[in-house]
Structure formats: C-alpha cells, structure tokens
Motif scaffolding. Sequence first.
Motif, PDB file in Angstrom:
ATOM      1  N   GLN A   1      49.145  45.080 -98.881  1.00  0.00           N
ATOM      2  CA  GLN A   1      48.591  45.031 -97.530  1.00  0.00           C
ATOM      3  C   GLN A   1      49.373  44.115 -96.595  1.00  0.00           C
ATOM      4  O   GLN A   1      49.511  44.429 -95.410  1.00  0.00           O
ATOM      5  N   TRP A   2      49.877  42.995 -97.080  1.00  0.00           N
ATOM      6  CA  TRP A   2      50.470  41.979 -96.213  1.00  0.00           C
ATOM      7  C   TRP A   2      51.992  42.006 -96.175  1.00  0.00           C
ATOM      8  O   TRP A   2      52.598  41.363 -95.321  1.00  0.00           O
ATOM      9  N   PHE A   3      52.608  42.720 -97.095  1.00  0.00           N
ATOM     10  CA  PHE A   3      54.066  42.735 -97.134  1.00  0.00           C
ATOM     11  C   PHE A   3      54.650  44.139 -96.981  1.00  0.00           C
ATOM     12  O   PHE A   3      55.870  44.280 -96.941  1.00  0.00           O
ATOM     13  N   SER A   4      53.806  45.170 -96.902  1.00  0.00           N
ATOM     14  CA  SER A   4      54.286  46.547 -96.811  1.00  0.00           C
ATOM     15  C   SER A   4      53.607  47.259 -95.658  1.00  0.00           C
ATOM     16  O   SER A   4      52.454  46.942 -95.296  1.00  0.00           O
ATOM     17  N   CYS A   5      54.310  48.220 -95.090  1.00  0.00           N
ATOM     18  CA  CYS A   5      53.755  49.045 -94.018  1.00  0.00           C
ATOM     19  C   CYS A   5      52.677  49.948 -94.594  1.00  0.00           C
ATOM     20  O   CYS A   5      52.869  50.589 -95.639  1.00  0.00           O
ATOM     21  N   ALA A   6      51.540  50.037 -93.926  1.00  0.00           N
ATOM     22  CA  ALA A   6      50.433  50.850 -94.418  1.00  0.00           C
ATOM     23  C   ALA A   6      50.744  52.333 -94.374  1.00  0.00           C
ATOM     24  O   ALA A   6      50.114  53.121 -95.089  1.00  0.00           O
ATOM     25  N   LEU A   7      51.730  52.724 -93.583  1.00  0.00           N
ATOM     26  CA  LEU A   7      52.062  54.141 -93.445  1.00  0.00           C
ATOM     27  C   LEU A   7      53.252  54.538 -94.310  1.00  0.00           C
ATOM     28  O   LEU A   7      53.168  55.479 -95.104  1.00  0.00           O
ATOM     29  N   SER A   8      54.358  53.837 -94.170  1.00  0.00           N
ATOM     30  CA  SER A   8      55.583  54.203 -94.892  1.00  0.00           C
ATOM     31  C   SER A   8      55.718  53.512 -96.240  1.00  0.00           C
ATOM     32  O   SER A   8      56.584  53.885 -97.028  1.00  0.00           O
TER      33      SER A   8
ATOM     34  N   LYS B   1      45.163  47.162 -89.611  1.00  0.00           N
ATOM     35  CA  LYS B   1      46.234  47.551 -90.531  1.00  0.00           C
ATOM     36  C   LYS B   1      47.593  47.248 -89.909  1.00  0.00           C
ATOM     37  O   LYS B   1      47.767  47.343 -88.684  1.00  0.00           O
ATOM     38  N   LEU B   2      48.553  46.911 -90.764  1.00  0.00           N
ATOM     39  CA  LEU B   2      49.891  46.537 -90.316  1.00  0.00           C
ATOM     40  C   LEU B   2      50.857  47.698 -90.545  1.00  0.00           C
ATOM     41  O   LEU B   2      50.837  48.346 -91.597  1.00  0.00           O
ATOM     42  N   TYR B   3      51.718  47.944 -89.551  1.00  0.00           N
ATOM     43  CA  TYR B   3      52.683  49.041 -89.613  1.00  0.00           C
ATOM     44  C   TYR B   3      54.027  48.571 -89.065  1.00  0.00           C
ATOM     45  O   TYR B   3      54.090  47.659 -88.238  1.00  0.00           O
ATOM     46  N   ASN B   4      55.057  49.236 -89.521  1.00  0.00           N
ATOM     47  CA  ASN B   4      56.356  49.129 -88.861  1.00  0.00           C
ATOM     48  C   ASN B   4      56.332  50.019 -87.625  1.00  0.00           C
ATOM     49  O   ASN B   4      55.864  51.168 -87.691  1.00  0.00           O
ATOM     50  N   ARG B   5      56.821  49.519 -86.531  1.00  0.00           N
ATOM     51  CA  ARG B   5      56.797  50.292 -85.281  1.00  0.00           C
ATOM     52  C   ARG B   5      57.603  51.577 -85.420  1.00  0.00           C
ATOM     53  O   ARG B   5      57.217  52.628 -84.882  1.00  0.00           O
ATOM     54  N   ASP B   6      58.709  51.536 -86.133  1.00  0.00           N
ATOM     55  CA  ASP B   6      59.525  52.740 -86.325  1.00  0.00           C
ATOM     56  C   ASP B   6      58.750  53.822 -87.062  1.00  0.00           C
ATOM     57  O   ASP B   6      58.864  55.016 -86.736  1.00  0.00           O
ATOM     58  N   ALA B   7      57.946  53.423 -88.047  1.00  0.00           N
ATOM     59  CA  ALA B   7      57.165  54.401 -88.801  1.00  0.00           C
ATOM     60  C   ALA B   7      56.116  55.061 -87.902  1.00  0.00           C
ATOM     61  O   ALA B   7      55.874  56.277 -88.001  1.00  0.00           O
ATOM     62  N   ILE B   8      55.496  54.289 -87.016  1.00  0.00           N
ATOM     63  CA  ILE B   8      54.503  54.857 -86.095  1.00  0.00           C
ATOM     64  C   ILE B   8      55.163  55.846 -85.141  1.00  0.00           C
ATOM     65  O   ILE B   8      54.605  56.923 -84.842  1.00  0.00           O
TER      66      ILE B   8
ATOM     67  N   ARG C   1      53.681  64.483 -87.183  1.00  0.00           N
ATOM     68  CA  ARG C   1      52.528  63.976 -87.939  1.00  0.00           C
ATOM     69  C   ARG C   1      52.580  64.368 -89.401  1.00  0.00           C
ATOM     70  O   ARG C   1      51.778  63.865 -90.206  1.00  0.00           O
ATOM     71  N   SER C   2      53.486  65.245 -89.760  1.00  0.00           N
ATOM     72  CA  SER C   2      53.659  65.617 -91.175  1.00  0.00           C
ATOM     73  C   SER C   2      54.827  64.869 -91.813  1.00  0.00           C
ATOM     74  O   SER C   2      55.231  65.218 -92.925  1.00  0.00           O
ATOM     75  N   ALA C   3      55.347  63.860 -91.117  1.00  0.00           N
ATOM     76  CA  ALA C   3      56.486  63.117 -91.675  1.00  0.00           C
ATOM     77  C   ALA C   3      56.085  62.341 -92.917  1.00  0.00           C
ATOM     78  O   ALA C   3      56.897  62.145 -93.826  1.00  0.00           O
ATOM     79  N   TYR C   4      54.832  61.887 -92.971  1.00  0.00           N
ATOM     80  CA  TYR C   4      54.313  61.175 -94.135  1.00  0.00           C
ATOM     81  C   TYR C   4      53.142  61.973 -94.699  1.00  0.00           C
ATOM     82  O   TYR C   4      52.293  62.457 -93.946  1.00  0.00           O
ATOM     83  N   GLY C   5      53.081  62.067 -96.010  1.00  0.00           N
ATOM     84  CA  GLY C   5      52.087  62.937 -96.647  1.00  0.00           C
ATOM     85  C   GLY C   5      50.656  62.579 -96.304  1.00  0.00           C
ATOM     86  O   GLY C   5      49.861  63.448 -95.906  1.00  0.00           O
ATOM     87  N   ASP C   6      50.285  61.322 -96.405  1.00  0.00           N
ATOM     88  CA  ASP C   6      48.915  60.896 -96.149  1.00  0.00           C
ATOM     89  C   ASP C   6      48.765  60.253 -94.771  1.00  0.00           C
ATOM     90  O   ASP C   6      47.846  59.460 -94.544  1.00  0.00           O
ATOM     91  N   GLY C   7      49.657  60.588 -93.857  1.00  0.00           N
ATOM     92  CA  GLY C   7      49.612  59.980 -92.531  1.00  0.00           C
ATOM     93  C   GLY C   7      48.339  60.315 -91.772  1.00  0.00           C
ATOM     94  O   GLY C   7      47.784  59.460 -91.073  1.00  0.00           O
ATOM     95  N   ASP C   8      47.844  61.562 -91.893  1.00  0.00           N
ATOM     96  CA  ASP C   8      46.635  61.951 -91.167  1.00  0.00           C
ATOM     97  C   ASP C   8      45.400  61.235 -91.696  1.00  0.00           C
ATOM     98  O   ASP C   8      44.400  61.106 -90.977  1.00  0.00           O
TER      99      ASP C   8
ATOM    100  N   LYS D   1      44.727  58.512 -88.682  1.00  0.00           N
ATOM    101  CA  LYS D   1      44.077  59.579 -87.910  1.00  0.00           C
ATOM    102  C   LYS D   1      43.565  59.077 -86.563  1.00  0.00           C
ATOM    103  O   LYS D   1      43.360  59.870 -85.637  1.00  0.00           O
ATOM    104  N   HIS D   2      43.336  57.786 -86.445  1.00  0.00           N
ATOM    105  CA  HIS D   2      42.814  57.210 -85.197  1.00  0.00           C
ATOM    106  C   HIS D   2      43.927  56.826 -84.232  1.00  0.00           C
ATOM    107  O   HIS D   2      43.646  56.377 -83.117  1.00  0.00           O
ATOM    108  N   ILE D   3      45.184  56.984 -84.620  1.00  0.00           N
ATOM    109  CA  ILE D   3      46.313  56.632 -83.752  1.00  0.00           C
ATOM    110  C   ILE D   3      46.823  57.918 -83.101  1.00  0.00           C
ATOM    111  O   ILE D   3      47.360  58.805 -83.770  1.00  0.00           O
ATOM    112  N   LYS D   4      46.668  57.987 -81.783  1.00  0.00           N
ATOM    113  CA  LYS D   4      47.091  59.166 -81.028  1.00  0.00           C
ATOM    114  C   LYS D   4      48.336  58.889 -80.188  1.00  0.00           C
ATOM    115  O   LYS D   4      49.065  59.813 -79.847  1.00  0.00           O
ATOM    116  N   SER D   5      48.568  57.639 -79.849  1.00  0.00           N
ATOM    117  CA  SER D   5      49.734  57.248 -79.052  1.00  0.00           C
ATOM    118  C   SER D   5      50.019  55.780 -79.307  1.00  0.00           C
ATOM    119  O   SER D   5      49.283  55.094 -80.041  1.00  0.00           O
TER     120      SER D   5
END
Length: 306
Positions: free
Chosen positions: A33-40, A55-62, A69-76, A80-84
């Motif tokens: 949770q604290w050292f890895s991007c929640a998405l990538s 939740k923490l993310y890398n801006r590039d991954a967002i 939206r299909s770039a990451y398997g479990d991204g949706d 799912k609450h991130i639209k922009s």
Amino acid sequence: MGCDGGSIPKRDELVKQKQKQGKVDQNILNRVQWFSCALSKKPLIAPIVACGLGKLYNRDAILEFLLDRSAYGDGDLICKHIKSLKDVVTLQLEPNPSFSESHSPSLTNHDQEPVSRYICPITMKEMNGKHRFVYLDTCGCVMSEQALKEIPSKTCIKCANPFEAVNVIVLNPKPEELEAMELARTEKQARILAEKKEKKKAKAGKKELEKMNGVDSSLLDSSSSSKRKLDEATDLPKHSKKQHISEKTKPALPTLPIHSTTHSLTAAVAAKVAEQMAINASRQKSSTLQSLYSSGRTSKENFMNR
C-alpha cells in the motif's frame, strides 16, 4: 457411522461452520500500500497522486488508465471512481534525507526493514504504514495525523492555505473506514456540482440583465438621437431666416471696379511724367535763349567799371 468399519466423523464434518478469514501479513500489506502504485503495482515515484479514498498512484499510470481503461486488467475495479484528473490530487511530499536506493523495499526480502522515500515535515516520521498519514485535498500537502492533531489550525501547517475538516483525507484507510469515506466523497461531489450549477445560473442571469440593460440604453440613445435630429430640423428654418434678415439689413460697402482703378493710376503716372518732361524742356529752352542774347552784347567801359 453407517457400518463402514467403525469410522467416526468429526463435528466440523457434520456441522457447517463459518470459515475463518486468513490473516494477511501486515508488513507485506504495508509494503504493497505505501511503496507501490495501487493501479500499476510499480514502485511509487514522483509525481504521486491520491484519490478521494486515500489510495496512492503514480500519475503516469492514471494518465494511461484514462487514455485506455483496459490498459490494466483490474483498473475498472480499483479506479472505477476516477473519471478524470480532477478526481485525483497531486501530493506535496517531504523527501526523506536518510533514504537511499539500497534501502528500497522488496516484497521478497522480509528481513530488511524498508525505508520510506518520504516523511512528515513536522514529526519527521516515515510514511511506511506504521503511522497514519493524511493529505489536504485543497493543496495536496501530506503530513502525519499526529502532527495535524497536535497543531490545531484552520490553515495548512506547511503552505498556510486554508482548509476545513472535510478536506482532510486519510491515506490508505482501514477497510471499515472505506464506506464512510465513499459516502463523504459522494456528498462532496454532489455539493461541488450544485455550486457549479448555481454559479452557472447566476452568470446566465447576469448576462441576461446586462443584455436587457444594453437594449434599454440603445433604445434611449436612439430616442435621444431622433429627438436631437428633430430639434435640428426645426431650428434650421429659423436660423436660415435670421441669416437672410441679417444679410438684408447689413449696409452695402461701396465697391470699385478693378479695371477703373488700374486705369486711373496709370493716367496719374503718365500726367506726372509729362509734367516733369515739360519742366525740363522749358529750363533747357531758357538757358539756350540766354546764351544767344549774351553773346552779341558789347561791353561799354567807363571810368566807373574799369
């Protein structure tokens, strides 16, 4: 049981019990949770962003997720609450001076204590999951929850920007806190949307009022201009009549023709020249006559004029 050779079943084989949930190693969970991007699932590297659920993310991954939206398997499921990009906040993190790449965390090496890249700017505690951290969605500054409680203020401790209690978001909250945070995020979005509608409505009303004022002023200008034209039209005959009368009453000045003036000047000059020539001729004639009479005269001498 059932004449099968004396086998005796156990209680858990006959009575269905609630399965116990497997315990997750807290150290591994903290590293994820604290050292890895929640998405990538890649290591967190600045710029780092956070959503309304902490939740923490890398801006590039967002950015990649928003473009595809299909770039990451479990991204949706995760985002799912991130639209922009408006749904995330770029964090202002304080670097840890004691961090080095050799201390970077690893999921396979559990014996090595990970050193976080970032710390609290007030308490100097590392952001490694052992202490609760929060961020302000107004400015993105990150600090420990302890520092925020020990220094009560309505302005950010780091950048002095004002904030309210609803602007404080807990990073990586506990599972039982997620429901309340989701509800607060939904209410906040609804409030922001209502404020935008009110501003838009007020702006439209202001434009309509300005438009009506513009129409009224144009009508007023047109009426004033037409009145001015009418006044000018009525004043024109009076002015022309007065001018005609003044021209009639004005005394006429005597005028001399140009040709007669020129001829009179020429005649005067000619008469003057003729008079001068006559004077000269008469003088010359008298001198001639005197010389003639004086040449034939004999002088008589006597004792008086000797």
